[in-house]
Each structure stands twice: as C-alpha cells, then as structure tokens.
Write a protein that holds these residues in place. Structure first.
Motif, short mmCIF file in Angstrom:
data_model
loop_
_atom_site.label_atom_id
_atom_site.label_comp_id
_atom_site.label_asym_id
_atom_site.label_seq_id
_atom_site.Cartn_x
_atom_site.Cartn_y
_atom_site.Cartn_z
N THR A 37 0.83 -1.20 0.00
CA THR A 37 0.00 0.00 0.00
C THR A 37 0.86 1.25 0.00
OG1 THR A 37 -0.18 -0.18 2.42
CG2 THR A 37 -2.02 -1.01 1.12
N LEU A 340 -6.52 -5.10 -6.74
CA LEU A 340 -6.07 -3.71 -6.78
C LEU A 340 -7.18 -2.85 -6.20
CD1 LEU A 340 -3.92 -1.62 -7.81
CD2 LEU A 340 -5.29 -1.47 -9.89
N ASP A 341 -6.84 -1.96 -5.25
CA ASP A 341 -7.85 -1.08 -4.67
C ASP A 341 -7.32 0.34 -4.54
OD1 ASP A 341 -6.63 -0.91 -1.76
OD2 ASP A 341 -6.79 -3.05 -2.17
N TYR A 342 -8.24 1.27 -4.54
CA TYR A 342 -7.88 2.69 -4.47
C TYR A 342 -8.90 3.42 -3.61
CZ TYR A 342 -7.14 7.55 -5.85
OH TYR A 342 -6.92 8.92 -5.84
N ASP A 363 -5.22 9.99 -0.36
CA ASP A 363 -5.49 8.83 -1.21
C ASP A 363 -4.52 7.71 -0.86
OD1 ASP A 363 -3.07 8.79 -3.00
OD2 ASP A 363 -3.86 10.72 -3.63
N THR A 365 -3.38 3.63 -2.48
CA THR A 365 -3.53 2.55 -3.44
C THR A 365 -2.99 1.26 -2.83
OG1 THR A 365 -3.30 4.07 -5.31
CG2 THR A 365 -2.93 1.74 -5.75
#
Length: 375
Positions: A37, A340-342, A363, A365
């Motif tokens: 991350t 995959l995450d955001y 933010d 990721t």
C-alpha cells in the motif's frame, strides 16, 4: 448362538443408524497474501509505502466445527464454534485479543417452523448483504478491503437470539440481544431482515439497532438500515444498494468501523472529539462480476461513504472506494487471486500512518496477490 448373532447385528444396525443421524463437521479457510500500500508514512513523509504478508486477503482465515443432529419429526439440533486466526504469524482471532470464538451458538431447526439460534453470531445486516447483494459473487467481500462493513454495526453481535424462516424464495430473520445490565458496551440489539429471490433477481433489506453507553452516558443508540438487489444472467452478476446509519451524540463510531479492512483506517482532522460526534453515515455501492471461464472470475466494486457531524463540528468527511479482483480456481477448494484497490478521501478526514498518527494523505492505493484453500 444364532440368536446372539442376530441380536448383535440388530444392535450394530441401531448404533449405525443413530450415528448416521448426527454429524460433526470440521471446516476452515487458510488464506495468505502479500499486500503493498502507498501513503502509509507519517505526516512529514506520508508517501512512504508499506509491504507486508497478511493472514487473510480475500477471506479471514478460520477453522470451525458444525454440529447437526437429527432429532426426528423434522427437527434438528445445530451448533457452531468458529475460531479465527492469522496464518502469517499464527495468532488467534486476528490479533490474539478479544473473543476467542468469532461464532459460538446453538439452536434448533424445524422443517416447517424455521430455525432458532442463540449465542454470538452474524447479525441481520451482514446476513442480508452477503446472501443477497454481496460485492463479489464467489467471495462476499474482500477481507483486507471491505468498506461495506462500516454499515453493519459490528457484523457479529453477542448474546443474540435469532429466528430465521425460509418459504420458497423468501427468507426472513429477526434478532434480539439482551442488555444484561451492561452500561459500558453496545450489547443490546434488535432488528430484522427480509430477502426475496425470483428468477435472476434478488432483493432484500434490513434494519438493526444497538444500544449501549460511553464512559459517562447510558442509553445511547446506533441504528442502521440497508436495501439492495442483484441480477445474475449467465456469467454476469450485477449488484448494488444503499445504506444509512444514525448515531446518538457520544456514540464511539470507531467501534462500528472495526473490521472494515486492514488499510481503511482514518482519523478526523477537525477535532479529537469528532469520533463521538458523528450524527449520520450513508453509503451507496455498485458491483459487477464476470465469469470469464469456469476457473477465472473478474470483479469490480465501487463504494461512496459520507459522514455528517453534530454541530458545532463542520465539514462532511467523504470517501470513494474502488476495488478490482481477479480470481483463478485451481480446484473447488484452492484458488489464487490478484487485487487492486484505491481510496480517495476528502473533507476533515485523513489516513493514519503505521504508528496510528494522522499522516495528512488523502489517497491510498493497494495491491495484493494471495492463495486461499478451503477445507
């Protein structure tokens, strides 16, 4: 001699029949993933990344025992014990603290009158979400990244009595938990859910209220309701819904964010008291899955969450959450996955660093790759 042999055979048959009428089943999941991350550092250098091995990427690793006994006349006795653990370090129950069993209940089920269970178990909001309009068709949610859990008021509740009735495509549940004289925790609850499946469609909704206290005030309430639906056609699965929660002033909302994912940890930046001054929370979500082949499944999900404060705190913390998952099944029991995450936040809210301090990032990721086995 023949009479003795006949009697022995009869006793063996009776014993075998009695044994066949009850079962004790061991089950479990072992899930380990590598996760990376961004923006995990302190405020002076929030761009630092974090790499780690986690004991639960798509699913929380667990083992459990299901007990099922046929009592005759369409009546069955049921029981369940479930222990969670992290296989990356061998710790029990995630961190090794809290309840030793994440589920622990006993009950009766009638073929015509429904099921009654008592103990620590999943609440009605979690049940209707994961069984009706789950984010992912073949894994209800991502263990390491699950913003939808922020609306479930704790996922599992203690001291619960739950009644379930299924008739055709309809399923309904009612739950209640006794307060047990506690004035320091949110142990009292009541709620219900209903869902209906017809052809390729499924719709459902639920409501839950929990009561408890903070350090100085009794009779505080937190309540949440959710509604959603899903459509399945061949390889396509589409789902979505809306949820809303409200909190009495003084409710520690962090209590209900526990378990929303390894990296969904935030701090309010306009006041150290903001965590007990959230008036309401709302979320809407949409999910799309596509079964490319019998072994390969792709999924995408989006959630939007917003908090509203009691006056005089200002601002509305908001978050946009997105996740993409590819799962490949080597067999019915073993699969590998890539995720995959955001996350993007705005307003008076920030991520926290690895030390738990506000890091001023807006933010983050995440990427993970893992292996999961069910038994």
């Amino acid at each position: 001699m023949k009479k003795k042999l006949v009697a022995l055979a009869a006793l063996s048959a009776i014993a075998g029949a009695a044994q066949a009428q009850s079962s004790v089943t061991l089950y479990g999941i072992v899930d380990v993933a590598y996760r990376y991350t961004t923006n995990h550092g302190p405020a002076v250098d929030n761009g630092q990344s974090l790499s780690k091995v986690i004991g639960g990427g798509m699913s929380q690793s667990r083992w459990g025992v299901n007990i099922n006994e046929d009592l005759g006349g369409g009546l069955r006795a049921l029981a369940n014990l479930e222990q969670r653990f992290t296989p990356d370090n061998g710790a029990l129950n995630g961190s090794g603290t809290g309840q030793q069993f994440q589920q622990s209940w006993v009950g009766l089920q009638s073929s015509s009158l429904g099921r009654l269970t008592m103990g620590r178990q999943y609440n009605v909001l979690f049940d209707v979400t994961t069984s009706t309009f789950a984010s992912f068709k073949y894994s209800p949610y991502i263990e390491a990244y699950k913003p939808e859990v922020a609306m479930a008021l704790g996922v599992r509740n203690d001291n619960m009595v739950k009644y379930t009735l299924s008739l055709g495509g309809f399923t309904g549940e009612l739950q209640a938990s006794a307060g047990e004289g506690s004035d320091t925790t949110f142990v009292k609850s009541m709620g219900g859910m209903a869902k209906y499946t017809f052809g390729p469609f499924a719709v459902g909704g639920g409501y839950l209220q929990r009561e408890g206290a903070n350090a100085t005030t009794t009779d505080l309430k937190a309540e949440s309701w959710i509604i959603g639906g899903a459509w399945t056609s061949g390889p396509i699965y589409l789902s979505g819904g809306y949820a809303e929660s409200s909190f009495d002033q003084g409710v520690p909302v962090a209590l209900f964010l526990v378990g929303t994912g390894a990296d969904n940890v935030f701090s309010y930046t306009n006041s150290p008291l903001a965590g007990v001054n959230v008036e309401s929370r709302e979320m809407y979500f949409v999910n799309l899955n596509f079964q490319v082949t019998p072994a390969l499944n792709l999924g995408a999900a989006y959630w939007n969450l917003e908090d509203t404060f009691y006056s005089p705190l200002s601002g509305s913390p908001q978050g946009d959450f997105m996740a993409f998952i590819a799962q490949y099944a080597f067999s019915k029991r073993t699969d590998a996955y890539v995720g995959l995450d955001y996350t993007k936040v705005k307003g008076p809210i920030s991520f926290t660093s690895t030390s738990g301090a506000v890091n001023n990032a807006d933010d983050r990721t995440g990427f993970m790759v893992g292996l999961r086995h069910r038994f």
